[in-house]
Design a protein around this motif. Sequence first.
Motif, PDB file in Angstrom:
ATOM      1  N   TYR A 274     -56.779 -18.499 -12.241  1.00 17.01           N
ATOM      2  CA  TYR A 274     -58.040 -17.959 -11.721  1.00 17.01           C
ATOM      3  C   TYR A 274     -59.210 -18.429 -12.572  1.00 17.01           C
ATOM      4  O   TYR A 274     -60.258 -18.852 -12.043  1.00 17.01           O
ATOM      5  CB  TYR A 274     -57.994 -16.428 -11.690  1.00 17.01           C
ATOM      6  CG  TYR A 274     -59.357 -15.794 -11.872  1.00 17.01           C
ATOM      7  CD1 TYR A 274     -60.301 -15.791 -10.849  1.00 17.01           C
ATOM      8  CD2 TYR A 274     -59.712 -15.242 -13.112  1.00 17.01           C
ATOM      9  CE1 TYR A 274     -61.562 -15.244 -11.042  1.00 17.01           C
ATOM     10  CE2 TYR A 274     -60.973 -14.691 -13.304  1.00 17.01           C
ATOM     11  CZ  TYR A 274     -61.891 -14.699 -12.276  1.00 17.01           C
ATOM     12  OH  TYR A 274     -63.162 -14.172 -12.474  1.00 17.01           O
ATOM     13  N   LEU A 275     -59.079 -18.360 -13.896  1.00 15.40           N
ATOM     14  CA  LEU A 275     -60.177 -18.731 -14.792  1.00 15.40           C
ATOM     15  C   LEU A 275     -60.503 -20.213 -14.677  1.00 15.40           C
ATOM     16  O   LEU A 275     -61.686 -20.598 -14.696  1.00 15.40           O
ATOM     17  CB  LEU A 275     -59.820 -18.368 -16.229  1.00 15.40           C
ATOM     18  CG  LEU A 275     -59.871 -16.866 -16.533  1.00 15.40           C
ATOM     19  CD1 LEU A 275     -59.163 -16.553 -17.846  1.00 15.40           C
ATOM     20  CD2 LEU A 275     -61.313 -16.374 -16.569  1.00 15.40           C
ATOM     21  N   GLU A 276     -59.509 -21.057 -14.544  1.00 17.45           N
ATOM     22  CA  GLU A 276     -59.769 -22.480 -14.346  1.00 17.45           C
ATOM     23  C   GLU A 276     -60.560 -22.708 -13.064  1.00 17.45           C
ATOM     24  O   GLU A 276     -61.507 -23.513 -13.031  1.00 17.45           O
ATOM     25  CB  GLU A 276     -58.446 -23.253 -14.303  1.00 17.45           C
ATOM     26  CG  GLU A 276     -57.747 -23.362 -15.640  1.00 17.45           C
ATOM     27  CD  GLU A 276     -56.455 -24.152 -15.559  1.00 17.45           C
ATOM     28  OE1 GLU A 276     -55.861 -24.192 -14.442  1.00 17.45           O
ATOM     29  OE2 GLU A 276     -56.033 -24.712 -16.574  1.00 17.45           O
ATOM     30  N   ASP A 277     -60.179 -22.011 -12.017  1.00 16.67           N
ATOM     31  CA  ASP A 277     -60.889 -22.132 -10.738  1.00 16.67           C
ATOM     32  C   ASP A 277     -62.303 -21.571 -10.857  1.00 16.67           C
ATOM     33  O   ASP A 277     -63.274 -22.185 -10.382  1.00 16.67           O
ATOM     34  CB  ASP A 277     -60.111 -21.389  -9.654  1.00 16.67           C
ATOM     35  CG  ASP A 277     -60.778 -21.456  -8.300  1.00 16.67           C
ATOM     36  OD1 ASP A 277     -60.661 -22.504  -7.642  1.00 16.67           O
ATOM     37  OD2 ASP A 277     -61.411 -20.452  -7.900  1.00 16.67           O
ATOM     38  N   CYS A 278     -62.432 -20.426 -11.503  1.00 17.87           N
ATOM     39  CA  CYS A 278     -63.722 -19.767 -11.660  1.00 17.87           C
ATOM     40  C   CYS A 278     -64.700 -20.658 -12.436  1.00 17.87           C
ATOM     41  O   CYS A 278     -65.842 -20.864 -12.023  1.00 17.87           O
ATOM     42  CB  CYS A 278     -63.518 -18.436 -12.381  1.00 17.87           C
ATOM     43  SG  CYS A 278     -65.006 -17.485 -12.732  1.00 17.87           S
ATOM     44  N   THR A 289     -63.960 -22.627 -21.907  1.00 17.79           N
ATOM     45  CA  THR A 289     -62.712 -23.065 -21.286  1.00 17.79           C
ATOM     46  C   THR A 289     -61.952 -21.866 -20.718  1.00 17.79           C
ATOM     47  O   THR A 289     -62.299 -20.703 -20.959  1.00 17.79           O
ATOM     48  CB  THR A 289     -61.823 -23.765 -22.318  1.00 17.79           C
ATOM     49  OG1 THR A 289     -61.424 -22.807 -23.314  1.00 17.79           O
ATOM     50  CG2 THR A 289     -62.577 -24.910 -22.997  1.00 17.79           C
ATOM     51  N   ALA A 290     -60.875 -22.167 -19.985  1.00 18.73           N
ATOM     52  CA  ALA A 290     -60.027 -21.090 -19.471  1.00 18.73           C
ATOM     53  C   ALA A 290     -59.417 -20.292 -20.617  1.00 18.73           C
ATOM     54  O   ALA A 290     -59.272 -19.065 -20.520  1.00 18.73           O
ATOM     55  CB  ALA A 290     -58.934 -21.663 -18.568  1.00 18.73           C
ATOM     56  N   ASP A 291     -59.070 -20.969 -21.712  1.00 21.14           N
ATOM     57  CA  ASP A 291     -58.533 -20.255 -22.871  1.00 21.14           C
ATOM     58  C   ASP A 291     -59.576 -19.320 -23.463  1.00 21.14           C
ATOM     59  O   ASP A 291     -59.244 -18.206 -23.905  1.00 21.14           O
ATOM     60  CB  ASP A 291     -58.054 -21.248 -23.934  1.00 21.14           C
ATOM     61  CG  ASP A 291     -56.765 -21.950 -23.533  1.00 21.14           C
ATOM     62  OD1 ASP A 291     -56.062 -21.444 -22.633  1.00 21.14           O
ATOM     63  OD2 ASP A 291     -56.462 -23.007 -24.117  1.00 21.14           O
ATOM     64  N   ASP A 292     -60.842 -19.757 -23.476  1.00 26.20           N
ATOM     65  CA  ASP A 292     -61.915 -18.868 -23.930  1.00 26.20           C
ATOM     66  C   ASP A 292     -62.006 -17.643 -23.023  1.00 26.20           C
ATOM     67  O   ASP A 292     -62.194 -16.512 -23.486  1.00 26.20           O
ATOM     68  CB  ASP A 292     -63.257 -19.602 -23.928  1.00 26.20           C
ATOM     69  CG  ASP A 292     -63.327 -20.731 -24.947  1.00 26.20           C
ATOM     70  OD1 ASP A 292     -62.625 -20.643 -25.976  1.00 26.20           O
ATOM     71  OD2 ASP A 292     -64.070 -21.701 -24.695  1.00 26.20           O
ATOM     72  N   GLY A 293     -61.873 -17.877 -21.734  1.00 27.87           N
ATOM     73  CA  GLY A 293     -61.914 -16.765 -20.788  1.00 27.87           C
ATOM     74  C   GLY A 293     -60.753 -15.805 -20.989  1.00 27.87           C
ATOM     75  O   GLY A 293     -60.930 -14.576 -20.898  1.00 27.87           O
ATOM     76  N   MET A 294     -59.572 -16.331 -21.262  1.00 29.76           N
ATOM     77  CA  MET A 294     -58.413 -15.470 -21.537  1.00 29.76           C
ATOM     78  C   MET A 294     -58.684 -14.587 -22.745  1.00 29.76           C
ATOM     79  O   MET A 294     -58.372 -13.382 -22.740  1.00 29.76           O
ATOM     80  CB  MET A 294     -57.167 -16.313 -21.762  1.00 29.76           C
ATOM     81  CG  MET A 294     -56.671 -17.077 -20.549  1.00 29.76           C
ATOM     82  SD  MET A 294     -56.013 -16.037 -19.222  1.00 29.76           S
ATOM     83  CE  MET A 294     -54.440 -15.526 -19.930  1.00 29.76           C
ATOM     84  N   GLU A 296     -61.552 -13.610 -23.800  1.00 31.48           N
ATOM     85  CA  GLU A 296     -62.560 -12.611 -23.431  1.00 31.48           C
ATOM     86  C   GLU A 296     -61.930 -11.473 -22.624  1.00 31.48           C
ATOM     87  O   GLU A 296     -62.258 -10.295 -22.834  1.00 31.48           O
ATOM     88  CB  GLU A 296     -63.669 -13.278 -22.619  1.00 31.48           C
ATOM     89  CG  GLU A 296     -64.782 -12.336 -22.168  1.00 31.48           C
ATOM     90  CD  GLU A 296     -65.531 -11.690 -23.320  1.00 31.48           C
ATOM     91  OE1 GLU A 296     -66.092 -10.598 -23.117  1.00 31.48           O
ATOM     92  OE2 GLU A 296     -65.547 -12.277 -24.422  1.00 31.48           O
ATOM     93  N   VAL A 297     -61.011 -11.787 -21.713  1.00 32.79           N
ATOM     94  CA  VAL A 297     -60.316 -10.738 -20.967  1.00 32.79           C
ATOM     95  C   VAL A 297     -59.506  -9.871 -21.918  1.00 32.79           C
ATOM     96  O   VAL A 297     -59.474  -8.639 -21.784  1.00 32.79           O
ATOM     97  CB  VAL A 297     -59.409 -11.342 -19.879  1.00 32.79           C
ATOM     98  CG1 VAL A 297     -58.578 -10.245 -19.210  1.00 32.79           C
ATOM     99  CG2 VAL A 297     -60.229 -12.074 -18.832  1.00 32.79           C
ATOM    100  N   GLY A 298     -58.873 -10.484 -22.901  1.00 33.64           N
ATOM    101  CA  GLY A 298     -58.123  -9.720 -23.897  1.00 33.64           C
ATOM    102  C   GLY A 298     -59.014  -8.756 -24.658  1.00 33.64           C
ATOM    103  O   GLY A 298     -58.643  -7.600 -24.897  1.00 33.64           O
ATOM    104  N   ARG A 299     -60.201  -9.226 -25.031  1.00 34.70           N
ATOM    105  CA  ARG A 299     -61.146  -8.344 -25.736  1.00 34.70           C
ATOM    106  C   ARG A 299     -61.624  -7.219 -24.827  1.00 34.70           C
ATOM    107  O   ARG A 299     -61.806  -6.076 -25.270  1.00 34.70           O
ATOM    108  CB  ARG A 299     -62.333  -9.159 -26.246  1.00 34.70           C
ATOM    109  CG  ARG A 299     -61.996 -10.058 -27.438  1.00 34.70           C
ATOM    110  CD  ARG A 299     -63.242 -10.649 -28.061  1.00 34.70           C
ATOM    111  NE  ARG A 299     -63.872 -11.638 -27.202  1.00 34.70           N
ATOM    112  CZ  ARG A 299     -63.604 -12.932 -27.206  1.00 34.70           C
ATOM    113  NH1 ARG A 299     -62.673 -13.418 -28.029  1.00 34.70           N
ATOM    114  NH2 ARG A 299     -64.242 -13.775 -26.407  1.00 34.70           N
ATOM    115  N   LEU A 300     -61.812  -7.528 -23.549  1.00 35.39           N
ATOM    116  CA  LEU A 300     -62.267  -6.516 -22.599  1.00 35.39           C
ATOM    117  C   LEU A 300     -61.220  -5.420 -22.428  1.00 35.39           C
ATOM    118  O   LEU A 300     -61.542  -4.220 -22.417  1.00 35.39           O
ATOM    119  CB  LEU A 300     -62.576  -7.186 -21.264  1.00 35.39           C
ATOM    120  CG  LEU A 300     -63.354  -6.380 -20.214  1.00 35.39           C
ATOM    121  CD1 LEU A 300     -64.724  -5.998 -20.746  1.00 35.39           C
ATOM    122  CD2 LEU A 300     -63.491  -7.204 -18.940  1.00 35.39           C
ATOM    123  N   LEU A 301     -59.966  -5.807 -22.304  1.00 39.50           N
ATOM    124  CA  LEU A 301     -58.892  -4.820 -22.178  1.00 39.50           C
ATOM    125  C   LEU A 301     -58.796  -3.963 -23.436  1.00 39.50           C
ATOM    126  O   LEU A 301     -58.640  -2.734 -23.359  1.00 39.50           O
ATOM    127  CB  LEU A 301     -57.564  -5.530 -21.917  1.00 39.50           C
ATOM    128  CG  LEU A 301     -57.353  -6.082 -20.502  1.00 39.50           C
ATOM    129  CD1 LEU A 301     -56.206  -7.087 -20.475  1.00 39.50           C
ATOM    130  CD2 LEU A 301     -57.086  -4.950 -19.519  1.00 39.50           C
TER     131      LEU A 301
END
Length: 508
Positions: A274-278, A289-294, A296-301
């Motif tokens: 999803y993040l790559e597509d987004c 990058t998608a890894d950066d987004g991952m 960020e989602v981890g920090r959000l959770l």
Amino acid sequence: MPRRIRSAAATAVLVAMFALTGCVPSFLSPAKPVSTPTGEDVEEALRPFYTQVLEWEQCGEGLGCATATAPLDWSDPGRGEVELALVRHLASRDRLGSLLVNPGGPGGSGYDFIAESLDYAVGQPLEERFDVVGFDPRGVGRSSAVACYDPPQMDEYLYGIVPAQRGSDEWVDLVGSAAADFGRACAERTGDLLGEVDTVSAARDLDLLRAILGDEKLNYLGYSYGTFLGATYAELYPDKVGRLVLDGALDPSASDAEVTQAQAVGFEHALHAYLEDCLGGTDCPFDGTADDGMAEVGRLLASVDASPLRGTDGRMVGADTLLTAIIYPLYSADSWPYLSQMFDAVMLGDADLALSFADGYNGRNEDGTYRDNSTESFRAINCLDYTYQSDVGVMREKAAAVAAAAPVIGPYFGFGDLSCVNWPYQSDRERGQIHAEGAAPILVIGTTGDPATPYEWAVALADQLDSGVLVSYEGEGHTAYNKSNACVDDTVEAYLIDGTVPSADPKC
């Protein structure tokens, strides 16, 4: 600890909302056989069930509904009865027989799946040639159903915040106590049925439905958990297998811990996709990058786990609810744009869209009622289908393994044993391979990017089944037939209608 396997029926609701084992013992002693409507012989004790005549009533445009009865306990048919709700859409030409459809779950309503989304459940060629039959398995929906909590209690059970650090002794005690309370409520409100909703019993019901519908062999389309039900049927009744399609397959030999870890990894991969597509499009709430987004989602959770957000209705969004809200759109790539909207809102401190997504997953209506009993039936069926252990140290080891395998999502998937270790009816079932020796060819469909039923499970089931035939779809999303490409659709329909079995995996 979110509910993990989602039914194809829920995926249909999602798309619309977004606008988108070994030996099986013989339980019955020899007795004088009795002929059924299909000409079979059954034991005398089963005669009232296998000779019943369904009374169909119109219940919608082109639909008929009926109720069947089955033994409460297949090992003791005189102990009582359960009701099974059916809905049927008749073939429009050159009828081939009945096609029974299960959407998954466990706990998904096959009745609603067909009554509300027939065209999503099956393609038009199958509608034309088969009487398409949806049914609610025992414990589910309109059939004799598991019941546990009233809506306010269910809200607290699903959305409540545990006031302790995740994984601590206090947290384990609180979560375990809540699960035990839920189980006691289910036992009080459901009665003896609660101990009889296992998949083997449901598979025996499936054979009963086949017979009273007048089919000598079972034609069946099962999605997600429905593949396990179909495979279990094939193991019990290999000589009664007609044409079975198992889409989004489970590995019947996988333990609860193995299922948990595989699904955590599957959803982690889907989130990355999803993040790559987004990030390749516009209006993406993430940068880099998608890894950066991952990350960020981890920090959000982690943030909402420590400090939950409050919705306008007063309910709180902690990490478990936010994870449910993330997982819900990951079932279908068509819904990824709505996941971006949800992330945008949560990053601004707005919990309402996350609650709406979690409500869709949990079957909660806007007025606070619940549209089905999928949470109750999911728990009851899984607690009988797997075995669980009470050693907290082992739970922590398994939780750590899941978190290591899926660093973003995995930390919130652990401690699943707590849900069932104190269930009122304990299971001693050992998961094992299913071979269905002697069965006709069975199609097993796997999607390479399926987050809920990972592709390797389809490979495993196709290998286990003596007559398994693998059909691979290279793409994203949960299940493939009637929602991926013409290659999958044509393969499934040629098999079900003409009996054409692929000579090799078409790799759609």
